[in-house]
Design a protein around this motif. Structure first.
Motif, PDB file in Angstrom:
ATOM      1  N   TRP A  88       0.834  -1.197   0.000  1.00 36.43           N
ATOM      2  CA  TRP A  88       0.000   0.000   0.000  1.00 36.43           C
ATOM      3  C   TRP A  88       0.875   1.256   0.000  1.00 36.43           C
ATOM      4  O   TRP A  88       0.582   2.235  -0.690  1.00 36.43           O
ATOM      5  N   GLN A 121       2.257   1.893  -3.585  1.00 37.08           N
ATOM      6  CA  GLN A 121       1.330   2.542  -4.514  1.00 37.08           C
ATOM      7  C   GLN A 121       1.050   3.985  -4.099  1.00 37.08           C
ATOM      8  O   GLN A 121       0.948   4.875  -4.957  1.00 37.08           O
ATOM      9  N   ILE A 140     -10.715   2.005  -4.593  1.00 38.14           N
ATOM     10  CA  ILE A 140      -9.618   1.910  -5.561  1.00 38.14           C
ATOM     11  C   ILE A 140     -10.036   2.290  -6.987  1.00 38.14           C
ATOM     12  O   ILE A 140      -9.217   2.873  -7.716  1.00 38.14           O
ATOM     13  N   ALA A 165      -2.718  -1.301  -5.426  1.00 40.90           N
ATOM     14  CA  ALA A 165      -3.667  -1.189  -4.322  1.00 40.90           C
ATOM     15  C   ALA A 165      -4.534  -2.445  -4.231  1.00 40.90           C
ATOM     16  O   ALA A 165      -4.803  -2.948  -3.132  1.00 40.90           O
TER      17      ALA A 165
END
Length: 400
Positions: free
Chosen positions: A7, A10, A75, A174
């Motif tokens: 995470w 990204q 997302i 993600a």
């Protein structure tokens, strides 16, 4: 740790204070519009939290519900921004990007209190700071790679197409990151304990009042609000160093310098978590404020690459203080059983400040430039430091 690390990778491909600010600047955004980035990050990231308890009701199925929420409601907005950045043109682009970012951050904000409460239930209080620090430290550590990769890609590809590629890559990573959380063993998933009753708004308000009745908790919130108001300037850091007065750095150089921020966050998470488990988390809050003040002084005095590296390093340590020290003080200061409600009311205060101050910041920049904004931020941050020193106690030892 793996999920949090991915995470962080990204997230640092698309840091709002650098990549998003430069994307909006490319499409001709005003200083007020760019200032809205911080309002979105803080306001939309915190204010929607009040709806979380009414959506994520089940303890037994909470992990799966949170993963699905990320997949469906959060997302996809990264993909929307990727498409706008690659194909968009015209006056609609800037508001469309800001609205999409607000939807993404708002979806994160809604799930934050139940996510933090879920993590808190996985780990014992005596090791929670260390383990959360490992997860978020890994997130920041791999985030360094993300920031450097984003900078390399900005050298390689033209604007605005490079922004489309970065947001598309962030979306893919993600999905992988959140998918990994499905493999975490959640004891509540196999527990025979009855599910909690469906919450009512009146129950939430009762818990809010019980939390706010605690004097030390109110003092903690004032300190957090002052710290938030004193550092609601992230996009303007990048734009200042891109200007002649700041050294005229290129967009790629500014994004690369952002790696110093993730390094500061990694160091802060790993050290402040362990420090908090041993000595309480109040020292971590103070360290974050010291780092914030140092960053603002560097911002005022040091131009060029050295200046931006020091500023981002201090900002990273300050951010680590929020996610580790402040969040753990928030958890430990809960005076009742509804910890999710306690987290929400604490974050609503910071969210209200975070929503209003950045909008004022954009107006200040439009009227008087960057330096008055940075000077005012330093004064507010100093006020926050003295407030915490004089008024905030560690929840472990505070007298109610």
């Amino acid at each position: 740790v793996i999920g949090e690390a991915l995470w962080g990778l990204q997230a640092n491909l698309i840091v709002s204070g650098t990549v998003l600010a430069l994307l909006l600047q490319h499409f001709g955004a005003s200083a007020t519009a760019i200032g809205a980035i911080v309002a979105i990050d803080m306001g939309c990231g915190l204010l929607p939290q009040v709806f979380g308890p009414f959506i994520f009701i089940s303890n037994r199925h909470r992990k799966r519900q949170m993963v699905v929420w990320h997949f469906v409601a959060m997302i996809p907005f990264l993909g929307v921004i990727a498409g706008i950045a690659h194909f968009g043109h015209g006056a609609w682009v800037v508001p469309a990007i800001l609205v999409s970012w607000a939807c993404f951050v708002g979806a994160i904000g809604l799930v934050v209190p139940v996510w933090i409460d879920w993590l808190a239930r996985l780990f014992d209080k005596d090791v929670r700071g260390t383990l959360m620090g490992l997860g978020w430290g890994a997130s920041a550590g791999l985030g360094i790679v993300g920031a450097l990769f984003a900078s390399w890609l900005m050298h390689l590809l033209p604007e605005p197409q490079v922004f489309g590629v970065l947001y598309a890559l962030a979306a893919v990573l993600a999905y992988v990151s959140i998918g990994i959380f499905l493999f975490i063993d959640d004891p509540a998933a196999t527990s025979d304990a009855p599910e909690p009753p469906r919450p009512r708004p009146s129950d939430l308000l009762v818990s809010f009042r019980a939390s706010l009745a605690e004097k030390n908790f109110r003092s903690l919130l004032v300190g957090r609000a002052l710290a938030s108001a004193g550092f609601a300037i992230a996009p303007f850091i990048a734009l200042h160093y891109a200007s002649t007065a700041g050294g005229g750095l290129s967009g790629a150089s500014i994004v690369a310098a952002g790696a110093a921020g993730t390094l500061g966050t990694a160091i802060g998470c790993l050290t402040l978590g362990r420090l908090g488990d041993r000595r309480g988390h109040r020292p971590g809050v103070l360290i974050g404020l010291y780092a914030q003040i140092a960053a603002l002084i560097c911002l005022l005095l040091i131009p060029g690459m050295l200046g931006i590296l020091l500023v981002f390093l201090g900002a990273g340590i300050s951010g680590a203080s929020v996610v580790i020290a402040h969040n753990n003080m928030l958890l430990e200061s809960c005076p009742h059983d509804d910890r999710v409600a306690h987290i929400i009311v604490g974050n609503l205060v910071a969210g209200a400040v975070g929503l209003l101050v950045p909008l004022v910041s954009g107006t200040v920049v439009d009227q008087w430039g960057y330096m008055p904004l940075f000077t005012g931020s330093l004064v507010i941050s100093l006020a926050g430091l003295f407030w915490v020193l004089l008024r905030v106690q560690d929840p472990r030892t505070a007298s109610r």
